[in-house]
Write a protein that holds these residues in place. Structure first.
Motif, mmCIF file in Angstrom:
data_model
loop_
_atom_site.group_PDB
_atom_site.id
_atom_site.type_symbol
_atom_site.label_atom_id
_atom_site.label_comp_id
_atom_site.label_asym_id
_atom_site.label_seq_id
_atom_site.Cartn_x
_atom_site.Cartn_y
_atom_site.Cartn_z
ATOM 1 N N PRO A 1 -10.197 6.238 40.492
ATOM 2 C CA PRO A 1 -10.671 6.849 41.270
ATOM 3 C C PRO A 1 -8.832 8.020 41.635
ATOM 4 C CG PRO A 1 -10.232 5.111 43.035
ATOM 5 C CD PRO A 1 -10.473 5.013 41.537
ATOM 6 N N ASN A 2 -9.037 9.101 41.481
ATOM 7 C CA ASN A 2 -8.318 10.202 41.464
ATOM 8 C C ASN A 2 -8.827 11.177 42.907
ATOM 9 O OD1 ASN A 2 -8.515 12.627 40.159
ATOM 10 N ND2 ASN A 2 -9.045 11.345 38.981
ATOM 11 N N LYS A 3 -7.433 12.677 43.247
ATOM 12 C CA LYS A 3 -8.769 13.120 43.547
ATOM 13 C C LYS A 3 -7.663 14.443 42.902
ATOM 14 C CE LYS A 3 -7.595 11.692 48.557
ATOM 15 N NZ LYS A 3 -6.871 11.666 49.876
ATOM 16 N N THR A 4 -8.911 15.011 42.521
ATOM 17 C CA THR A 4 -8.273 15.903 41.003
ATOM 18 C C THR A 4 -8.107 17.374 42.323
ATOM 19 O OG1 THR A 4 -9.864 14.519 39.022
ATOM 20 C CG2 THR A 4 -9.418 17.267 39.070
ATOM 21 N N VAL A 5 -7.402 17.914 41.405
ATOM 22 C CA VAL A 5 -7.010 19.482 41.870
ATOM 23 C C VAL A 5 -7.171 20.369 41.061
ATOM 24 C CG1 VAL A 5 -5.217 21.313 42.475
ATOM 25 C CG2 VAL A 5 -5.395 18.792 43.312
ATOM 26 N N LEU A 6 -7.187 19.576 39.851
ATOM 27 C CA LEU A 6 -7.550 20.703 38.269
ATOM 28 C C LEU A 6 -7.975 20.264 37.169
ATOM 29 C CD1 LEU A 6 -7.550 24.076 36.778
ATOM 30 C CD2 LEU A 6 -5.610 23.801 36.453
ATOM 31 N N GLU A 7 -8.937 20.491 36.209
ATOM 32 C CA GLU A 7 -9.615 19.806 35.420
ATOM 33 C C GLU A 7 -9.555 21.057 34.052
ATOM 34 O OE1 GLU A 7 -12.476 16.660 34.768
ATOM 35 O OE2 GLU A 7 -11.585 16.191 32.820
ATOM 36 N N THR A 8 -9.025 20.444 33.412
ATOM 37 C CA THR A 8 -9.065 21.916 31.572
ATOM 38 C C THR A 8 -9.162 21.314 30.742
ATOM 39 O OG1 THR A 8 -6.791 21.577 31.396
ATOM 40 C CG2 THR A 8 -7.377 23.587 32.572
ATOM 41 N N ASP A 9 -9.364 21.727 29.928
ATOM 42 C CA ASP A 9 -9.962 20.824 28.403
ATOM 43 C C ASP A 9 -8.949 19.738 27.966
ATOM 44 O OD1 ASP A 9 -12.278 23.033 27.923
ATOM 45 O OD2 ASP A 9 -11.001 23.270 26.998
ATOM 46 N N LEU B 1 -4.780 17.640 33.428
ATOM 47 C CA LEU B 1 -5.507 16.952 34.876
ATOM 48 C C LEU B 1 -4.334 17.093 35.510
ATOM 49 C CD1 LEU B 1 -8.371 15.574 36.343
ATOM 50 C CD2 LEU B 1 -7.364 13.216 35.606
ATOM 51 N N ALA B 2 -5.093 17.687 36.268
ATOM 52 C CA ALA B 2 -4.032 17.590 37.698
ATOM 53 C C ALA B 2 -4.651 16.696 39.377
ATOM 54 C CB ALA B 2 -3.861 19.011 38.428
ATOM 55 N N PHE B 3 -3.914 15.709 39.913
ATOM 56 C CA PHE B 3 -4.456 15.768 40.644
ATOM 57 C C PHE B 3 -3.466 14.927 41.698
ATOM 58 C CE2 PHE B 3 -3.412 12.916 37.145
ATOM 59 C CZ PHE B 3 -3.233 11.261 37.771
ATOM 60 N N GLU B 4 -3.921 14.375 43.274
ATOM 61 C CA GLU B 4 -2.214 14.554 43.986
ATOM 62 C C GLU B 4 -1.920 12.988 43.786
ATOM 63 O OE1 GLU B 4 -4.578 14.484 47.629
ATOM 64 O OE2 GLU B 4 -5.634 16.430 47.584
ATOM 65 N N ASP B 5 -0.742 12.941 44.117
ATOM 66 C CA ASP B 5 0.638 11.766 43.790
ATOM 67 C C ASP B 5 -0.243 10.735 45.061
ATOM 68 O OD1 ASP B 5 2.831 11.250 41.911
ATOM 69 O OD2 ASP B 5 2.470 9.744 43.844
ATOM 70 N N ILE B 6 -0.491 9.725 44.624
ATOM 71 C CA ILE B 6 -1.079 8.082 45.273
ATOM 72 C C ILE B 6 0.077 8.387 46.650
ATOM 73 C CG2 ILE B 6 0.216 6.132 44.170
ATOM 74 C CD1 ILE B 6 -3.395 5.505 45.114
ATOM 75 N N SER B 7 1.576 8.578 46.371
ATOM 76 C CA SER B 7 2.150 8.320 47.348
ATOM 77 C C SER B 7 3.205 9.132 47.797
ATOM 78 C CB SER B 7 2.806 7.125 47.033
ATOM 79 O OG SER B 7 4.293 6.961 47.256
ATOM 80 N N PRO B 8 2.661 10.913 47.829
ATOM 81 C CA PRO B 8 3.657 11.887 48.670
ATOM 82 C C PRO B 8 4.626 11.789 48.848
ATOM 83 C CG PRO B 8 1.505 11.810 49.642
ATOM 84 C CD PRO B 8 1.485 10.384 48.658
ATOM 85 N N ALA B 9 5.708 13.037 47.992
ATOM 86 C CA ALA B 9 6.998 12.744 48.382
ATOM 87 C C ALA B 9 7.157 13.465 49.073
ATOM 88 C CB ALA B 9 8.036 12.904 47.281
ATOM 89 N N ALA B 10 6.035 14.965 49.845
ATOM 90 C CA ALA B 10 6.142 16.164 50.351
ATOM 91 C C ALA B 10 4.829 16.338 50.480
ATOM 92 C CB ALA B 10 7.348 17.109 49.324
ATOM 93 N N PRO B 11 5.044 17.384 51.606
ATOM 94 C CA PRO B 11 3.416 18.009 51.787
ATOM 95 C C PRO B 11 2.409 18.230 50.761
ATOM 96 C CG PRO B 11 5.265 19.223 53.543
ATOM 97 C CD PRO B 11 6.013 18.247 52.008
ATOM 98 N N VAL B 12 3.537 18.931 49.001
ATOM 99 C CA VAL B 12 2.686 19.805 48.462
ATOM 100 C C VAL B 12 2.789 18.394 47.142
ATOM 101 C CG1 VAL B 12 2.669 20.740 46.095
ATOM 102 C CG2 VAL B 12 2.066 21.697 48.924
ATOM 103 N N HIS B 13 2.560 17.232 46.353
ATOM 104 C CA HIS B 13 3.200 16.380 45.482
ATOM 105 C C HIS B 13 2.038 16.339 44.387
ATOM 106 C CE1 HIS B 13 5.595 13.177 44.140
ATOM 107 N NE2 HIS B 13 4.854 13.552 42.973
ATOM 108 N N ILE B 14 1.356 17.060 43.900
ATOM 109 C CA ILE B 14 0.417 16.861 42.196
ATOM 110 C C ILE B 14 1.346 16.257 41.546
ATOM 111 C CG2 ILE B 14 -1.220 18.290 40.973
ATOM 112 C CD1 ILE B 14 -1.488 18.407 44.448
ATOM 113 N N LEU B 15 0.336 15.629 40.171
ATOM 114 C CA LEU B 15 0.429 14.589 39.476
ATOM 115 C C LEU B 15 0.092 16.048 38.128
ATOM 116 C CD1 LEU B 15 0.793 11.434 39.936
ATOM 117 C CD2 LEU B 15 2.863 12.955 39.789
#
Ligand code: 5GP
Length: 126
Positions: free
Chosen positions: A20-28, A31-45
């Motif tokens: 599983p992942n916490k998806t922020v955005l999916e396009t064709d 895929l963008a999702f939250e990092d499992i071990s965030p280094a800062a308040p916003v940390h998206i992969l």
């Protein structure tokens, strides 16, 4: 130069829906999702859906459609997370580690979008 993509890496499993992942955005193509071990308040992969090992691999071998989609996805993630300096956000850092000197942990190309606090200098001097 050849790139060997390992189908068993953790992001390949996320793309196949096996983890599983916490998806922020999916396009064709991305895929963008939250990092499992965030280094800062916003940390998206942000990852391409295609099998690319690193940024250079993607830049050299991905199609124009994939490159365009990926670039726009990064822009969209910056909008969604509110880090854009041009829109009142306090900024962010985009990082793509490749290979051993950069200590790339997951061998599927990804860009970290990190923000929400002061991130200090870019590279430690050691
Ligand atoms: P790298 O060192 O390869 O640039 O970064 C890999 C990133 O992937 C790390 O920040 C790590 O926290 C994140 N990561 C590793 N495993 C998982 C996972 O299973 N799910 C998510 N969402 N992030 C992961």
């Amino acid at each position: 130069m050849s790139y060997n993509y390992d189908d068993n890496n953790i992001f390949a499993k996320i793309l196949r829906g096996e983890i599983p992942n916490k998806t922020v955005l999916e396009t064709d193509y991305s895929l963008a999702f939250e990092d499992i071990s965030p280094a800062a308040p916003v940390h998206i992969l942000v990852i391409p859906k295609g099998p690319y090992v690193s940024h250079d691999h993607f830049a050299i071998e991905a199609s124009d459609e994939e490159v365009l989609d990926y670039t726009r996805a990064i822009g969209e993630v910056c909008k969604i997370t509110g880090v854009q300096p041009s829109s009142g956000g306090s900024g962010f850092r985009s990082i793509a580690n490749a290979g051993q000197d950069a200590i790339q942990e997951v061998p599927h190309f990804h860009t970290h979008i990190i923000g929400g606090r002061n991130l200090g200098r870019m590279i430690s001097p050691n």
